[in-house]
Structures are given as structure tokens and as C-alpha cells.
Design a protein around this motif. Structure first.
Motif, PDB file in Angstrom:
ATOM      1  N   GLY A  43      10.963   6.525   9.093  1.00 21.38           N
ATOM      2  CA  GLY A  43      10.195   7.442   9.928  1.00 21.38           C
ATOM      3  C   GLY A  43       8.716   7.127   9.995  1.00 21.38           C
ATOM      4  O   GLY A  43       8.015   7.615  10.891  1.00 21.38           O
ATOM      5  N   PHE A  44       8.217   6.327   9.048  1.00 20.72           N
ATOM      6  CA  PHE A  44       6.814   5.941   9.079  1.00 20.72           C
ATOM      7  C   PHE A  44       6.645   4.647   9.875  1.00 20.72           C
ATOM      8  O   PHE A  44       7.516   3.778   9.867  1.00 20.72           O
ATOM      9  CB  PHE A  44       6.279   5.712   7.658  1.00 20.72           C
TER      10      PHE A  44
ATOM     11  N   THR B 103       2.315  15.253   4.984  1.00 23.31           N
ATOM     12  CA  THR B 103       1.564  15.254   3.725  1.00 23.31           C
ATOM     13  C   THR B 103       1.335  13.831   3.236  1.00 23.31           C
ATOM     14  O   THR B 103       0.232  13.467   2.822  1.00 23.31           O
ATOM     15  CB  THR B 103       2.314  16.062   2.655  1.00 23.31           C
ATOM     16  N   VAL B 104       2.386  13.024   3.287  1.00 24.97           N
ATOM     17  CA  VAL B 104       2.286  11.632   2.846  1.00 24.97           C
ATOM     18  C   VAL B 104       1.374  10.848   3.789  1.00 24.97           C
ATOM     19  O   VAL B 104       0.517  10.069   3.353  1.00 24.97           O
ATOM     20  CB  VAL B 104       3.683  10.982   2.781  1.00 24.97           C
ATOM     21  N   ARG B 105       1.566  11.064   5.076  1.00 27.15           N
ATOM     22  CA  ARG B 105       0.748  10.342   6.064  1.00 27.15           C
ATOM     23  C   ARG B 105      -0.734  10.658   5.887  1.00 27.15           C
ATOM     24  O   ARG B 105      -1.579   9.757   5.884  1.00 27.15           O
ATOM     25  CB  ARG B 105       1.196  10.726   7.475  1.00 27.15           C
TER      26      ARG B 105
ATOM     27  N   GLN C  74      -3.764   2.320   8.974  1.00 26.45           N
ATOM     28  CA  GLN C  74      -3.345   3.709   9.111  1.00 26.45           C
ATOM     29  C   GLN C  74      -1.818   3.767   9.170  1.00 26.45           C
ATOM     30  O   GLN C  74      -1.152   2.765   9.428  1.00 26.45           O
ATOM     31  CB  GLN C  74      -3.929   4.338  10.382  1.00 26.45           C
ATOM     32  N   ILE C  75      -1.284   4.966   8.928  1.00 34.74           N
ATOM     33  CA  ILE C  75       0.156   5.212   9.008  1.00 34.74           C
ATOM     34  C   ILE C  75       0.397   6.312  10.038  1.00 34.74           C
ATOM     35  O   ILE C  75      -0.334   7.304  10.096  1.00 34.74           O
ATOM     36  CB  ILE C  75       0.729   5.626   7.631  1.00 34.74           C
ATOM     37  N   ASP C  76       1.427   6.127  10.841  1.00 35.80           N
ATOM     38  CA  ASP C  76       1.844   7.135  11.811  1.00 35.80           C
ATOM     39  C   ASP C  76       3.251   7.622  11.459  1.00 35.80           C
ATOM     40  O   ASP C  76       3.998   6.948  10.754  1.00 35.80           O
ATOM     41  CB  ASP C  76       1.849   6.546  13.223  1.00 35.80           C
ATOM     42  N   GLY C  77       3.608   8.790  11.990  1.00 36.34           N
ATOM     43  CA  GLY C  77       4.959   9.316  11.815  1.00 36.34           C
ATOM     44  C   GLY C  77       5.237   9.777  10.397  1.00 36.34           C
ATOM     45  O   GLY C  77       4.344   9.904   9.561  1.00 36.34           O
ATOM     46  N   GLY C  78       6.504  10.039  10.133  1.00 34.71           N
ATOM     47  CA  GLY C  78       6.933  10.435   8.798  1.00 34.71           C
ATOM     48  C   GLY C  78       6.403  11.788   8.367  1.00 34.71           C
ATOM     49  O   GLY C  78       5.928  12.590   9.174  1.00 34.71           O
TER      50      GLY C  78
END
Length: 257
Positions: free
Chosen positions: A60-61, A91-93, A84-88
Motif C-alpha cells: 500500500g505504500f 501514521t506511518v507515512r 517521501q512516502i505516499d499511500g499506506g
């Protein structure tokens, strides 16, 4: 402020200070419980079971990046890539992106007191600024080349973030080692043996300076600090199988087979 930026600002003959830190969340441990199980041949017997924490998933990320740029009246300029991270899970992102953004701000902080330029850099074709989605963790690395006016030369600066994809905990190297002091010494020894460039063979690897790393599915990827003449950092990958005996339960869950 870490080793490379300190060297740059010292060369500019100005005393600059800056630091950034990440709070490491505590991962939950195992919980034991006792359960009565009916035995068809005798009386009921007590069986102890243990709830084992399963490795999280990065499903999902997606990995991304953004460019930060700016300038100041004193002539300082910067333009570099921030993973950077998208999705998932949100809180984790947010934990990942906030930690990366904090590192970016720490890099540009000293520019207010001295004329500094900061640009993207790399440590070879395979080692450039990027986010990495592994099986159970999300990692990011910023690689830049700051230059302070009046310094003899620019230097390479590396800043990394590793996040547990299940809890959002930011993982420092010590947070995955059973014995951080002894583990770091062993990692330093293993890094020399794993270096295919030969640059670490004639250098003394400081275990205390092994702070920049990312988690690949192939292994623990270290950025080993070296003198500028040797390139500032030497990247090496240690297979997880070679370091698993150094891991604490968190490390074994996240990176074990």
C-alpha cells in the motif's frame, strides 16, 4: 550537525551549530498467556502459548520524492531531493515524511549564518537520494554536497531515515542491535570485509560514526564515513544473514528470514 557539515562550516571560519534527532518509539514485546485445553484421554491440562509479533508489511505504500529549494540574502542557496512516502497507513507515512523533512531543515539551518550552497550528490550510480520500500520497513536517504564560501572543497553529506512499516517507529541502528556497543564494533569489521572498492582496507572505521544506514531486502546498507580524500562515505551492504546474530528481537522480526 554531523561530521561533514561541521567540517564545511569550520572551513568557513564560522561557528555554526545545528542538530536533529528522531525519537525512537518503543515496539511492543511478546505477551504470554495460559490456556486450558481439553484432553480427550485425561483431565484438562494447561498449555502456555506466546503471542509473537509478526513482521509488518509495506503493501500500500509507494515511494516518492520532493525537491526543496531556497535562497537567503547572504548568498546561500540550496536545491536538493528529499525522499517521501505516499499511500499506506497515515501514521506511518507521516512519521517517515516528517523525519525526512526534519533532516532537510537541519541541513539548511546553518545557511543563515554563512554563505553555503547545497546541491544533490551521489555515491555512485546505485547510491543516490531515494526512498526504499523493503518488505517490512521504509527507508530514505538524502545525499547532498554542501559548500561553504571560502572552504577548500565541498564535501558529501548523508542523512537517512528507517521506519517500521507497522508501528511508524523511527529506527536508529542501536534500536535493532542486541548489544549496541559490541554490535557496532562487529559491523565495522564486517564493513571492511564487504567493501568492494578497497577504500576501507586502509582506513580505521569508527564504530561510533556508523549512524547512517537504510534497510534493503538484500541486507543492512551502511554509509561508512571516511576522510574526504576517500570520498567522505563508502556504501556497503551486509547481508541480513551475516548480521542476524547481532540483532535484538525487533531486528529479528523486521529483518529475519
Amino acid at each position: 550537525m554531523n561530521r561533514s557539515m561541521a567540517a564545511v562550516t569550520a572551513a568557513a571560519a564560522l561557528l555554526l551549530t545545528g542538530c536533529s534527532s528522531n525519537d525512537h518509539a518503543t515496539l511492543s514485546g511478546s505477551a504470554a498467556s495460559s490456556t486450558s485445553v481439553a484432553d480427550p484421554t485425561t483431565t484438562a491440562r494447561s498449555v502456555t502459548t506466546t503471542s509473537v509479533r509478526l513482521a509488518p508489511s509495506t503493501d500500500g505504500f509507494t515511494t516518492g520524492r520532493r525537491t526543496v529549494s531556497g535562497s537567503l540574502e547572504n548568498g546561500s542557496t540550496w536545491r536538493f531531493t528529499v525522499p517521501q512516502i505516499d499511500g499506506g497507513d497515515s501514521t506511518v507515512r507521516h512519521a517517515f515524511n516528517n523525519a525526512m523533512n526534519d533532516d532537510a531543515r537541519a541541513l539548511t539551518g546553518p545557511a543563515a549564518a554563512a554563505k553555503i550552497t547545497i546541491d544533490d550528490a551521489d555515491l555512485g550510480e546505485a547510491d543516490h537520494p531515494r526512498a526504499v520500500k523493503a518488505t517490512s520497513t521504509l527507508s530514505g536517504v538524502i545525499i547532498v554536497m554542501p559548500y561553504a564560501a571560502g572552504a577548500a572543497h565541498p564535501t558529501v553529506e548523508v542523512d537517512t531515515v528507517v521506519v517500521d512499516a507497522g508501528s511508524g517507529a523511527v529506527l536508529g541502528l542501536d534500536s535493532i542491535l542486541a548489544d549496541p556497543a559490541a554490535g557496532r564494533q562487529q559491523l565495522a569489521t564486517l564493513a571492511v570485509g564487504a567493501d568492494t572498492s578497497g577504500r576501507l582496507a586502509g582506513s580505521t572505521v569508527s564504530a561510533a560514526e556508523l549512524n547512517q544506514w537504510i534497510a534493503l531486502d538484500d541486507g543492512l546498507h551502511l554509509y561508512v564515513p571516511v576522510p574526504h580524500v576517500l570520498g567522505d562515505y563508502v556504501p556497503v551492504t551486509l547481508p541480513w544473514s551475516s548480521v542476524m546474530e547481532l540483532m535484538n528481537p525487533t531486528g529479528r522480526v523486521l529483518f529475519g528470514p
